[in-house]
Design an enzyme around this catalytic site. Sequence first.
Site, PDB file in Angstrom:
ATOM      1  N   ASP A  92     -34.396  22.654  19.375  1.00  0.00           N
ATOM      2  CA  ASP A  92     -33.431  21.566  19.282  1.00  0.00           C
ATOM      3  C   ASP A  92     -32.471  21.898  18.137  1.00  0.00           C
ATOM      4  OD1 ASP A  92     -32.060  19.220  19.238  1.00  0.00           O
ATOM      5  OD2 ASP A  92     -33.784  17.942  18.857  1.00  0.00           O
ATOM      6  N   ASP A 266     -39.509  17.187  26.767  1.00  0.00           N
ATOM      7  CA  ASP A 266     -40.277  17.318  25.531  1.00  0.00           C
ATOM      8  C   ASP A 266     -40.466  15.930  24.956  1.00  0.00           C
ATOM      9  OD1 ASP A 266     -38.768  16.936  22.632  1.00  0.00           O
ATOM     10  OD2 ASP A 266     -37.362  17.240  24.289  1.00  0.00           O
TER      11      ASP A 266
END
Length: 372
Positions: A92, A266
């Site tokens: 990320d 996720d």
Amino acid sequence: MTGPSFALLATDGVARRGRLATAHGTVETPAFMPVGTAATVKALTPAMVAATGAQMVLANTYHLMLRPSAERIARLGGLHRFMGWDGPILTDSGGFQVMSLASLRTINETGVQFRSHVDGARYELTPERAMEIQYLLDADVTMVLDECVAHPAEPDAVAEAMRRSLRWAARCREAFRARPGYHLFGIVQGGIDPALRAESAAGLRAIGFDGYAVGGLAVGVGQAAMFDVLDVTAPLLPAAQPRYLMGVGKPDDLVGAVARGIDLFDCVIPTRSGRTGQAFSREGALNLRNACHAEDPRPLDESIPCPASRDFSRAYLHHLVRTNEILGAMLLSWHNVAYYQQLMADMRAAIEAGRFDAFCDDFNRRRSGDDQ
């Protein structure tokens, strides 16, 4: 951009069964990525994570740039070697974490200037620096730097952040170092406004990415509104490339999102819940603190091929949780990640067999409620 990396193997309605090729292995989709924010999936070793069937994990640019630093990880051979995980890793970009630093950061066209929540040191995260950090980490999937806005927010603020994110995405595309097996994903923003989501998706497609994420739905947006956004957004994304819903969610969120064409997920929920005494099961969520489990000899789910799921009684897990033993957090986290992986495998099989609707009906029928 690298060559084609995603194969769409089957569809059942809108649900998709695919395969994503990366430099460190193949990911069968739909897939759930356990979250290893600081280069560790909390309470689990890499071998335990792999034993659940997890194919890919997520790590976080923001946290790793602060500690131990991307440069140090690169000197030590990259993130895979550093954390002992030889499968694919998605990183990320840090936009979500920066959102939470409202009192410590300033956002402008250049990027984000902020003070570390660790020691107060000053940092600047720009689209170019986000690409550099993820390159040093050796991430298989790199995410563009975006500006994530908490929900609810003023419409003008959501629109401004979305358009800035598009400009940053173009800079990320320019700065990304393309290599075989390494991919860059764009992130669709726009809150719950269908027109802004459409504008964001169109802008990202014009730039061109290896995959497309839907962001901004793990920041206070309820499930019904999230599904509405996915109903609008997913059809606007290229069918031949993977679609990733960021930061979501609970089991019913995943099933509903797969039904709307999402391929990757996720979320911290499986491990965070495990650390607080909650286990997920085919019948719903179980609160192992509750007295009803004190003399229950049954395992959590003997059909799941995980020692934590089949080899320990609910009574023993109740005891570990009530006495705050570390093993309780480890076993429940292990089971939850294994449950999520089994859920994804079951969905892949259902899509392949053309029985996804029947799977969803059975999934919803068997869930009797939460916190038993």
